[in-house]
Design a protein around this motif. Structure first.
Motif, PDB file in Angstrom:
ATOM      1  N   UNK A   1      19.160  46.555   6.097  1.00  0.00           N
ATOM      2  CA  UNK A   1      18.530  47.829   6.649  1.00  0.00           C
ATOM      3  C   UNK A   1      18.795  47.690   8.546  1.00  0.00           C
ATOM      4  N   UNK A   2      18.271  46.856   8.460  1.00  0.00           N
ATOM      5  CA  UNK A   2      18.237  46.520  10.728  1.00  0.00           C
ATOM      6  C   UNK A   2      19.566  45.857  11.229  1.00  0.00           C
ATOM      7  N   UNK A   3      19.733  45.190   9.594  1.00  0.00           N
ATOM      8  CA  UNK A   3      21.005  44.455  10.724  1.00  0.00           C
ATOM      9  C   UNK A   3      22.286  45.263   9.918  1.00  0.00           C
ATOM     10  N   UNK A   4      22.261  45.869   9.822  1.00  0.00           N
ATOM     11  CA  UNK A   4      23.827  47.521   9.972  1.00  0.00           C
ATOM     12  C   UNK A   4      23.815  48.076  11.112  1.00  0.00           C
ATOM     13  N   UNK A   5      25.195  48.041  11.417  1.00  0.00           N
ATOM     14  CA  UNK A   5      25.335  47.994  12.516  1.00  0.00           C
ATOM     15  C   UNK A   5      25.018  49.803  12.469  1.00  0.00           C
ATOM     16  N   UNK A   6      24.773  50.838  13.966  1.00  0.00           N
ATOM     17  CA  UNK A   6      24.638  51.664  14.022  1.00  0.00           C
ATOM     18  C   UNK A   6      25.562  52.513  13.797  1.00  0.00           C
ATOM     19  N   UNK A   7      26.483  52.576  13.898  1.00  0.00           N
ATOM     20  CA  UNK A   7      28.180  53.394  13.602  1.00  0.00           C
ATOM     21  C   UNK A   7      28.544  53.299  12.008  1.00  0.00           C
ATOM     22  N   UNK A   8      27.772  52.191  11.300  1.00  0.00           N
ATOM     23  CA  UNK A   8      28.410  52.104  10.225  1.00  0.00           C
ATOM     24  C   UNK A   8      27.469  53.830   9.973  1.00  0.00           C
ATOM     25  N   UNK A   9      28.789  54.221   8.939  1.00  0.00           N
ATOM     26  CA  UNK A   9      28.801  56.084   8.295  1.00  0.00           C
ATOM     27  C   UNK A   9      29.332  55.451   6.965  1.00  0.00           C
ATOM     28  N   UNK A  10      30.013  54.300   6.410  1.00  0.00           N
ATOM     29  CA  UNK A  10      29.840  54.284   5.044  1.00  0.00           C
ATOM     30  C   UNK A  10      30.123  53.025   4.765  1.00  0.00           C
ATOM     31  N   UNK A  11      29.950  52.114   3.590  1.00  0.00           N
ATOM     32  CA  UNK A  11      29.144  50.685   2.946  1.00  0.00           C
ATOM     33  C   UNK A  11      30.213  50.673   1.910  1.00  0.00           C
ATOM     34  N   UNK A  12      30.205  49.262   2.010  1.00  0.00           N
ATOM     35  CA  UNK A  12      30.958  49.475   0.379  1.00  0.00           C
ATOM     36  C   UNK A  12      30.619  47.555   0.046  1.00  0.00           C
ATOM     37  N   UNK A  13      29.581  48.646  -1.569  1.00  0.00           N
ATOM     38  CA  UNK A  13      28.682  47.508  -2.473  1.00  0.00           C
ATOM     39  C   UNK A  13      29.544  46.777  -3.745  1.00  0.00           C
ATOM     40  N   UNK A  14      29.796  45.531  -2.876  1.00  0.00           N
ATOM     41  CA  UNK A  14      30.301  44.485  -3.665  1.00  0.00           C
ATOM     42  C   UNK A  14      29.724  43.909  -4.544  1.00  0.00           C
ATOM     43  N   UNK A  15      30.253  43.021  -5.753  1.00  0.00           N
ATOM     44  CA  UNK A  15      29.203  42.134  -6.039  1.00  0.00           C
ATOM     45  C   UNK A  15      28.007  42.314  -7.506  1.00  0.00           C
TER      46      UNK A  15
ATOM     47  N   UNK B   1      27.012  57.216   3.363  1.00  0.00           N
ATOM     48  CA  UNK B   1      27.963  57.911   1.850  1.00  0.00           C
ATOM     49  C   UNK B   1      27.810  55.498   2.087  1.00  0.00           C
ATOM     50  N   UNK B   2      27.570  55.404   0.441  1.00  0.00           N
ATOM     51  CA  UNK B   2      27.554  53.919  -0.498  1.00  0.00           C
ATOM     52  C   UNK B   2      28.612  54.145  -1.569  1.00  0.00           C
ATOM     53  N   UNK B   3      29.876  53.607  -1.364  1.00  0.00           N
ATOM     54  CA  UNK B   3      31.121  53.020  -1.941  1.00  0.00           C
ATOM     55  C   UNK B   3      30.382  51.677  -3.194  1.00  0.00           C
ATOM     56  N   UNK B   4      30.811  52.445  -4.312  1.00  0.00           N
ATOM     57  CA  UNK B   4      30.485  51.222  -4.979  1.00  0.00           C
ATOM     58  C   UNK B   4      31.824  50.565  -5.785  1.00  0.00           C
ATOM     59  N   UNK B   5      32.291  49.571  -5.791  1.00  0.00           N
ATOM     60  CA  UNK B   5      33.358  49.078  -6.340  1.00  0.00           C
ATOM     61  C   UNK B   5      33.301  48.651  -7.884  1.00  0.00           C
ATOM     62  N   UNK B   6      31.954  49.112  -8.182  1.00  0.00           N
ATOM     63  CA  UNK B   6      32.416  48.839  -9.746  1.00  0.00           C
ATOM     64  C   UNK B   6      31.693  49.608 -10.583  1.00  0.00           C
ATOM     65  N   UNK B   7      32.639  50.686 -11.661  1.00  0.00           N
ATOM     66  CA  UNK B   7      32.220  51.533 -11.980  1.00  0.00           C
ATOM     67  C   UNK B   7      30.931  51.316 -12.836  1.00  0.00           C
TER      68      UNK B   7
ATOM     69  N   UNK C   1      37.616  51.851  -4.906  1.00  0.00           N
ATOM     70  CA  UNK C   1      38.227  50.789  -5.399  1.00  0.00           C
ATOM     71  C   UNK C   1      38.714  50.346  -4.483  1.00  0.00           C
ATOM     72  N   UNK C   2      38.666  50.686  -2.996  1.00  0.00           N
ATOM     73  CA  UNK C   2      39.721  50.094  -1.928  1.00  0.00           C
ATOM     74  C   UNK C   2      38.878  49.428  -1.026  1.00  0.00           C
ATOM     75  N   UNK C   3      39.241  48.545  -0.707  1.00  0.00           N
ATOM     76  CA  UNK C   3      38.546  47.815   0.468  1.00  0.00           C
ATOM     77  C   UNK C   3      39.405  47.407   1.572  1.00  0.00           C
ATOM     78  N   UNK C   4      39.001  49.110   2.169  1.00  0.00           N
ATOM     79  CA  UNK C   4      39.648  49.404   3.006  1.00  0.00           C
ATOM     80  C   UNK C   4      38.278  49.878   4.451  1.00  0.00           C
ATOM     81  N   UNK C   5      36.873  49.750   3.991  1.00  0.00           N
ATOM     82  CA  UNK C   5      35.444  50.072   4.333  1.00  0.00           C
ATOM     83  C   UNK C   5      35.189  48.821   5.391  1.00  0.00           C
ATOM     84  N   UNK C   6      34.747  49.343   6.522  1.00  0.00           N
ATOM     85  CA  UNK C   6      34.852  48.497   7.650  1.00  0.00           C
ATOM     86  C   UNK C   6      33.329  47.162   7.236  1.00  0.00           C
ATOM     87  N   UNK C   7      32.492  47.911   6.421  1.00  0.00           N
ATOM     88  CA  UNK C   7      31.674  47.137   6.402  1.00  0.00           C
ATOM     89  C   UNK C   7      31.054  47.071   4.729  1.00  0.00           C
ATOM     90  N   UNK C   8      31.049  45.619   4.906  1.00  0.00           N
ATOM     91  CA  UNK C   8      30.301  45.827   3.220  1.00  0.00           C
ATOM     92  C   UNK C   8      29.100  44.801   2.878  1.00  0.00           C
TER      93      UNK C   8
END
Length: 621
Positions: free
Chosen positions: A442-456, A475-481, A503-510
Motif C-alpha cells: 500500500x505504501x509502494x503504490x504511487x499517490x497519483x494512482x486512481x485505478x489499479x489492475x489486479x491480475x494473477x 478503483x480496482x479493476x479485476x482481470x478474472x471474473x 479485460x483491458x490491459x491499459x491500466x498504468x498500475x498492475x
C-alpha cells in the motif's frame, strides 16, 4: 585492505575478477602437451598431479566454509565474540583462493624446470620424518617471530591489519592476506619441501600431505567453533604445546598481542605471550551452550541453483541477490545429491543466526525446492516437515515462527491454519506476515494512482490490498471474473462501486499475483511505462525494458540487526522480506495473537511498529 597499504599489497591478477583462473591455463595446457608429445619412457606423470591437487585444495576450503557456517549458526560450541560477520568481511575475504592459484603456478614451474621435482615417488617415510622435524623447529619458530614482527606498527598498518579486520573469523580468514605477506608464508612453508628435494626424500604424498596439513590446521584455527575434544589433551597432555585449538587462536583476533604461534603454542609458552584465559575459553566453548532463538524464519530453497546461495554454501554467492549463473549448471550433481540426502534424513537445518539487541533469530530451511510444492504427492510430506519444525521450535521455547515463501500457501495449508487446527494449544505464535506485506504494498503504490489492475491468482495479500484500496476510493479493476465476484462478496455494499471487472490491459498500475502474468506474454499486453507491483513472495520476470518493476514486499533492516552476511533470496543486501520482518516485529512487540489462516493484524499498527523499531521502506523504483 590494510590501513596504510604497503608494496606488494595487491595480487598480480586482482583486476581479472573470476577470470583469474585463466592464469593457470598455459601451465595446464603445457603439462598435457608434454605428456602427449613424449614417448612413454620420457614422460613425467608428476606434472599431472598438480591440477587435481589444486581442485582438492579448493574443495577442502569449501568443505570447511560450509561446515563452519553450519556449526556457528547452530551456536552450540560457537566461540562467543561480541560481534558478527558482515558483508564487508565477506567482500574482503573473496580472494581466499588467490593463494591456491599461486601454489598451482609454483607447482607447475617447479616440476617443469627443477630437476629435483621431477619423477617423484608416491611415498617415502624418511621424507615424512624430515618434514615433521623441520616444521616443528624452524618453520614454527620463524613464523612465531615473523608474526610478532607483523604486529609492530610499521608492518601491521601496511600488511597484517588487513587480516585482523576480521574479529569474528571464518576458515577462509586464515588465508586472507596481502600478496607480499603470503609470499613470506610460502617461503617459510617451503623449508621442509626444499629440504626433501635436497636430500632426495621428496614424494608426491609427502608434499600433498604437508600442504593439506597446513590448510587443515589453518582452517580449523579460524573456524570460530570449538571441535577439539578434551580427551585428546587428557590422554596426551604434551599435545597442549604442539597443537592449538580454535579458541586459542580466536583470542589472538580479539586481543591481538597474545597467542602468536602458528599451530604449536610451544613458543608462546617459551616467550611469555600465552594468553592466560586460553584454557578457560577452550573449556567454555567446548562445553557449549544451547541458545534458544526467540524468532525462527522457516523457508525453503527455490531453484536447484539457489542451493549455492545458502549461507553455508558459496560465501560470495550468498552475499549477493540470487540470480541464475550459467557456470553453476556445471555443478548440477551437487544439489541433486543434497536433495537425495535431505530426502533420506527428512528434517530442517539451520543456515543463519542473527541478533537484534537482545532478540535472537535463526533461519531454518525445509529441505525441499519450489517445484516440490507444486506436486500433490509431496503435499503431506512437506506439511509433515513444517509441522515437525513448528513442534521442535515449540519444545525449544521459540516465541515466534514466520512461514516463508510456499510454506504458507493457501492451497497448501490454508496460510498456516492447518497447524493450528492440529495443535490448538501451541504457545509459539505462527506468523504469515500478511499484514506487513499488505502495508508495504500500500505504501509502494504511487499517490497519483486512481485505478489499479489486479491480475494473477487471488491471495490473502492481494485481497487485503484490494479491499483497502477500495476503502481509499481507488478503483480496482479485476482481470478474472471469478476473482471479481469473490472480492465483491467480501466488500461492504457502499464500496462495491470501486470494484470493476475489466479485460483491458491499459491500466498504468498492475497488482500482480502468482499465475499466468508471470509469463512474458501477459506482460507484453501492458502499455509502455506500466508499473508492475507484485503481491507475491516471488519476483516477476522482467520481460519489458520500458516498464517499471517493483520489488517483492521488503524492508531495509536497522544497523542494530547484526551478523547479516547473506542476501535473502533475490533481495538486496540488508533487506528482508516483509513476511520475515513481521515475525521480528511480532516478537519485539510481544503480541500474543497468531497471524495465519484468514486472520490478519491491524495493517497500520504493524506498519508503524516496524518503523518504530528501525525498519525502513525500500525506495520505490
Amino acid at each position: 585492505m590494510a590501513s596504510n597499504p604497503g608494496p606488494l599489497t595487491n595480487w598480480p591478477w586482482q583486476k581479472l575478477g573470476n577470470v583469474k583462473y585463466m592464469v593457470l591455463s598455459p601451465f595446464v595446457a603445457n603439462s598435457l602437451y608434454s605428456i602427449m608429445s613424449k614417448e612413454e619412457r620420457e614422460r613425467d606423470v608428476t606434472i599431472l598431479y598438480i591440477y587435481p591437487f589444486f581442485l582438492w585444495r579448493m574443495l577442502h576450503s569449501q568443505l570447511w566454509i560450509s561446515f563452519a557456517r553450519y556449526q556457528t549458526s547452530k551456536t552450540n560450541h560457537r566461540i562467543v565474540v561480541d560481534k558478527g560477520i558482515e558483508f564487508e568481511q565477506v567482500d574482503r575475504e573473496r580472494n581466499w583462493d588467490d593463494h591456491i592459484i599461486l601454489s598451482g603456478i609454483i607447482g607447475y614451474i617447479a616440476v617443469m624446470y627443477l630437476p629435483w621435482a621431477a619423477r617423484m615417488p608416491m611415498w617415502r617415510w624418511d621424507g615424512l620424518v624430515l618434514t615433521i622435524l623441520l616444521h616443528t623447529g624452524p618453520v614454527e619458530f620463524l613464523y612465531y617471530w615473523f608474526h610478532r614482527a607483523l604486529h609492530h606498527h610499521f608492518l601491521y598498518s601496511r600488511y597484517h591489519s588487513h587480516h585482523h579486520l576480521s574479529i569474528v573469523t571464518e576458515p577462509i580468514t586464515s588465508v586472507t592476506h596481502p600478496f607480499g605477506e603470503i609470499i613470506v608464508y610460502y617461503m617459510l612453508f617451503s623449508i621442509p619441501i626444499l629440504a626433501m628435494f635436497c636430500t632426495g626424500t621428496a614424494s608426491v604424498s609427502g608434499i600433498v600431505g604437508y600442504i593439506t596439513y597446513i590448510d587443515f590446521m589453518n582452517y580449523m584455527g579460524h573456524c570460530n567453533f570449538e571441535l577439539v575434544p578434551k580427551w585428546v589433551f587428557n590422554n596426551f597432555p604434551i599435545l597442549k604445546y604442539f597443537m592449538y585449538t580454535p579458541s586459542f587462536h580466536s583470542l589472538h583476533h580479539t586481543k591481538f598481542r597474545t597467542n602468536y604461534s602458528l599451530f604449536m603454542p610451544l613458543y608462546d609458552y617459551i616467550y611469555g605471550t600465552m594468553d592466560m584465559s586460553s584454557d578457560k575459553l577452550y573449556e567454555t566453548s567446548l562445553k557449549g551452550r544451547k541458545e534458544t532463538p526467540d524468532v525462527v524464519h522457516l523457508t525453503h530453497q527455490t531453484t536447484l541453483q539457489s542451493f549455492y546461495h545458502l549461507p553455508p554454501a558459496i560465501a560470495s554467492l550468498a552475499s549477493k541477490p540470487y540470480s541464475p549463473n550459467w557456470y553453476m549448471w556445471m555443478l548440477w550433481p551437487i544439489p541433486y545429491g543434497f536433495m537425495f540426502l535431505t530426502w533420506v534424513f527428512g528434517s530442517t537445518f539451520t543456515v543463519e543466526r542473527n541478533v537484534f539487541d537482545k532478540l535472537r533469530m535463526q533461519t531454518w530451511v525445509i529441505p525441499r525446492f519450489s517445484f516440490h510444492y507444486s506436486s500433490s504427492r509431496q503435499k503431506d510430506a512437506i506439511n509433515g516437515l513444517i509441522e515437525k519444525a513448528i513442534l521442535e521450535a515449540e519444545s525449544e521455547g521459540v516465541k515466534v515462527m514466520s512461514l516463508g515463501l510456499l510454506n504458507q500457501g493457501e492451497i497448501f495449508n490454508g496460510n498456516g491454519e492447518l497447524y493450528l487446527q492440529k495443535h490448538p494449544k501451541l504457545k509459539i505464535r505462527i506468523v504469515d506476515g500478511s499484514s506487513l506485506a499488505v502495508a508495504v504494498i500500500l505504501h509502494s503504490i504511487p499517490q497519483e494512482a486512481k485505478q489499479v489492475l489486479l491480475i494473477g491468482n487471488l491471495s490473502k495479500v492481494s485481497c487485503a490490498v484490494s479491499k483497502d484500496l477500495c476503502r481509499r476510493g481507488i478503483q480496482v479493476a479485476v482481470a478474472c471474473k471469478n476473482d471479481f465476484y469473490k472480492l465483491k462478496l467480501q466488500l461492504p455494499t457502499e464500496l462495491c462501486s470501486n470494484l470493476i471487472f475489466s479485460t483491458s490491459h491499459t491500466h498504468k498500475f498492475w497488482l500482480v499475483g502468482d499465475g499466468g502474468v508471470q509469463r512474458d506474454e501477459a506482460q507484453r499486453r501492458a502499455l509502455e511505462g506500466t508499473h508492475f507491483i507484485p503481491c507475491s513472495q516471488f519476483p516477476l520476470a522482467k520481460a519489458r525494458k520500458d516498464c517499471i518493476y517493483y520489488s517483492t514486499s521488503a524492508m531495509i533492516i536497522p544497523k542494530a540487526l547484526q551478523n547479516v552476511y547473506s542476501c535473502e533470496n533475490w533481495l538486496p543486501r540488508r533487506v528482508m522480506s516483509a513476511w520475515r520482518v513481521a515475525a521480528i516485529v511480532h516478537a519485539l512487540e510481544g503480541w500474543d495473537a497468531h497471524e495465519c489462516g484468514d486472520s490478519m493484524l491491524d495493517v497500520e499498527k504493524v506498519w508503524l511498529a516496524s518503523l518504530r523499531h528501525g525498519f525502513l521502506p525500500m525506495v520505490a523504483p
